[in-house]
Design an enzyme around this catalytic site. Sequence first.
Site, PDB file in Angstrom:
ATOM      1  N   HIS A   1       0.846  -1.215   0.000  1.00  0.00           N
ATOM      2  CA  HIS A   1       0.000   0.000   0.000  1.00  0.00           C
ATOM      3  C   HIS A   1       0.870   1.249   0.000  1.00  0.00           C
ATOM      4  O   HIS A   1       1.704   1.418   0.883  1.00  0.00           O
ATOM      5  CB  HIS A   1      -0.909  -0.023   1.237  1.00  0.00           C
ATOM      6  CG  HIS A   1      -1.814   1.154   1.337  1.00  0.00           C
ATOM      7  ND1 HIS A   1      -1.734   2.076   2.352  1.00  0.00           N
ATOM      8  CD2 HIS A   1      -2.824   1.569   0.533  1.00  0.00           C
ATOM      9  CE1 HIS A   1      -2.663   3.010   2.169  1.00  0.00           C
ATOM     10  NE2 HIS A   1      -3.338   2.715   1.080  1.00  0.00           N
TER      11      HIS A   1
ATOM     12  N   HIS B   1      -8.135   8.016  -3.521  1.00  0.00           N
ATOM     13  CA  HIS B   1      -8.489   6.620  -3.791  1.00  0.00           C
ATOM     14  C   HIS B   1      -9.673   6.438  -4.727  1.00  0.00           C
ATOM     15  O   HIS B   1      -9.951   5.342  -5.171  1.00  0.00           O
ATOM     16  CB  HIS B   1      -8.820   5.891  -2.480  1.00  0.00           C
ATOM     17  CG  HIS B   1      -7.646   5.791  -1.569  1.00  0.00           C
ATOM     18  ND1 HIS B   1      -7.326   6.775  -0.676  1.00  0.00           N
ATOM     19  CD2 HIS B   1      -6.718   4.820  -1.425  1.00  0.00           C
ATOM     20  CE1 HIS B   1      -6.238   6.411  -0.007  1.00  0.00           C
ATOM     21  NE2 HIS B   1      -5.852   5.238  -0.439  1.00  0.00           N
TER      22      HIS B   1
ATOM     23  N   ARG C   1      -5.501  23.111  12.022  1.00  0.00           N
ATOM     24  CA  ARG C   1      -5.603  22.661  10.631  1.00  0.00           C
ATOM     25  C   ARG C   1      -5.262  21.171  10.588  1.00  0.00           C
ATOM     26  O   ARG C   1      -4.096  20.798  10.688  1.00  0.00           O
ATOM     27  CB  ARG C   1      -4.634  23.455   9.741  1.00  0.00           C
ATOM     28  CG  ARG C   1      -4.527  22.953   8.293  1.00  0.00           C
ATOM     29  CD  ARG C   1      -5.753  23.317   7.498  1.00  0.00           C
ATOM     30  NE  ARG C   1      -5.721  22.857   6.114  1.00  0.00           N
ATOM     31  CZ  ARG C   1      -6.412  21.789   5.671  1.00  0.00           C
ATOM     32  NH1 ARG C   1      -7.106  21.042   6.492  1.00  0.00           N
ATOM     33  NH2 ARG C   1      -6.391  21.483   4.391  1.00  0.00           N
TER      34      ARG C   1
HETATM   35  N1  MTE Z   1       0.612  17.391  10.570  1.00  0.00           N
HETATM   36  C1  MTE Z   1      -0.159  16.311  10.499  1.00  0.00           C
HETATM   37  N2  MTE Z   1       0.313  15.147  10.972  1.00  0.00           N
HETATM   38  N3  MTE Z   1      -1.403  16.350   9.954  1.00  0.00           N
HETATM   39  C2  MTE Z   1      -1.910  17.515   9.440  1.00  0.00           C
HETATM   40  O1  MTE Z   1      -3.053  17.525   8.959  1.00  0.00           O
HETATM   41  N4  MTE Z   1      -1.491  19.899   8.949  1.00  0.00           N
HETATM   42  C3  MTE Z   1      -0.414  20.822   8.584  1.00  0.00           C
HETATM   43  C4  MTE Z   1       0.584  20.952   9.728  1.00  0.00           C
HETATM   44  N5  MTE Z   1       0.991  19.656  10.206  1.00  0.00           N
HETATM   45  C5  MTE Z   1      -1.101  18.680   9.483  1.00  0.00           C
HETATM   46  C6  MTE Z   1       0.175  18.577  10.094  1.00  0.00           C
HETATM   47  C7  MTE Z   1      -0.890  22.140   8.224  1.00  0.00           C
HETATM   48  S1  MTE Z   1      -1.414  22.374   6.621  1.00  0.00           S
HETATM   49  C8  MTE Z   1      -0.852  23.187   9.096  1.00  0.00           C
HETATM   50  S2  MTE Z   1      -1.351  24.738   8.620  1.00  0.00           S
HETATM   51  C9  MTE Z   1      -0.361  23.002  10.476  1.00  0.00           C
HETATM   52  O2  MTE Z   1      -0.039  21.650  10.766  1.00  0.00           O
HETATM   53  C10 MTE Z   1      -1.405  23.463  11.479  1.00  0.00           C
HETATM   54  O3  MTE Z   1      -0.913  23.350  12.784  1.00  0.00           O
HETATM   55  P1  MTE Z   1      -1.887  23.604  14.000  1.00  0.00           P
HETATM   56  O4  MTE Z   1      -3.139  22.786  13.793  1.00  0.00           O
HETATM   57  O5  MTE Z   1      -1.123  23.229  15.218  1.00  0.00           O
HETATM   58  O6  MTE Z   1      -2.220  25.070  13.971  1.00  0.00           O
HETATM   59 MO    MO Z   2      -1.871  24.603   6.323  1.00  0.00          MO
END
Ligand code: MTE
Ligand code: MO
Length: 493
Positions: free
Chosen positions: A40, A64, A141
């Site tokens: 995968h 997917h 986010r």
């Molecule tokens: N890391 C993981 N594992 N999963 C995620 O969805 N989102 C990224 C980043 N790191 C994300 C991630 C994005 S696009 C952003 S803008 C930031 O984490 C947001 O960090 P926060 O939620 O702590 O503000």
């Molecule tokens: Mo982001």
Amino acid sequence: DPGLPRFRIAEVRKHHGQSPHPWVIHDDKVYDITDWIAAHPGGDVILRAAGGSIDPYWDIFTIHKADYVYDILAQYHIGFIDAADLVDGRPAQEQIEDPFSDDPDRNPALITMTAKPRNAETPTDAMTADFLTPNDLFYVRNHMWVPAVPDDPGKHTLTVELDDGTTKEYTLDDLKTRFRAHKVTAALQCSGNRRKHMSEGAGRKANGLPWNVGAISNASWEGVLLSDVLADAGFDVASGLAGTSEAKHVQFSGLEAYGASIPMKKAVDPQGDVLLAYGMNGQPLPRDHGFPLRAIVPGHVAARSVKWLSHITLSDEESLSQWQRRDYKCFGPNQTHVDWETAPAIQEMPVQSAITGCKLGEWTRTQGKLAQKAVLSGYAYSGGGRAIVRVDVSLDGGKSWCQAKILPDCTTSDGASSPCFGHGSWAWRRWRYDGLVPVDAFKQVPDKKGTATFVVKATDESYNTQPESHAATWNLRGNLATAWHRLDVCSDC
Ligand code: MTE
Ligand code: MO
């Protein structure tokens, strides 16, 4: 083959992710994915869906929904769901696991963009009330669900894989006890911050969440230096610094399959302050922000600060993830069908500012003319550790300008409310402006007493400044919306 056996959902549940033969359901069909796991492309995150339906996950990983994926799955078809467990030909909704059911509770004051996955802005009144955004008001986010809390967070493991294939594992306890702790004060900004303004300003909808001014927040992070851990894992940091190592990128992966990478140069820069962080504003990382461990890449787009960090891989290549290769890139305003390979991934952020507070006061006279008092506040930030050197404000739509006062956070001068940690200007700067709006700045609009347009733009130490119009920097994904922030304000409305 309609002659294949029928299974009750209770039976499928026994074939969960830790069982020797994991199964998944798609529509009303049952698949034994044991042999697929190793092949995968997304790794064993597919096991998250085992024992239940894969469909809610594919709603998240929309990649997917392509014929070739269904063709692959077809090879593992072993049966059907028993009619007793079907409603309208599908497993009953309540029988299907909600991938987000274990997400943490959130402060209701956050402005929710989407609940599943969780995306939320810092509320406007809290934006710059504090230099350090309170943890429960920090914007969120998430591309997917929030991974479960490990039984013993201290045993959470980080695997570091060097480019020669050797690996070393660290538990969170190892990181905390074997390495020196560092603090770094840094803002995180989503590349989609202010996308709403780009769509509205350019009169063309950009794809993505329509963030307002609140997809940026500021915190003090605590953790260990990535370069210290890489050195301990056996990487020759000096070669990374000299640019002679074969590894050119440091790839990060999170527990829920999100991934991204940063250039080696940033990773090992002794002034780059890249952290593997377990603390945020003096508390453990909250679950939404990556508990128990995340990367913090100050000065870079927040998409590289991978949360729920579980793997670091040194490579001559960037992360293969869609978030590195098929997103978080900018193109020209005319480019609506793009070849993703032709643009670099966003890393360091450009200069940005916004108005987050605006109060009109009493009317007065200045040089014989009527004018209304106005107090504006907001933030300014630039990537790459570049300091903000000036914030310009206009109360008449950009015809005349004044300079806002940059608050003394991060400075050692008297009145500094918060010190900053780290080598670069990684934090945002807050600004205030007390001014008088001349009466003729308020344009008379039917039904409104009068509307004035307030504008802010910032300049960083490299004399980079913000573009005037969103039309000029519009791009199909709505990334890096940094045009002058214009705010229409109505007097006595
Ligand atoms: N890391 C993981 N594992 N999963 C995620 O969805 N989102 C990224 C980043 N790191 C994300 C991630 C994005 S696009 C952003 S803008 C930031 O984490 C947001 O960090 P926060 O939620 O702590 O503000
Ligand atoms: Mo982001």
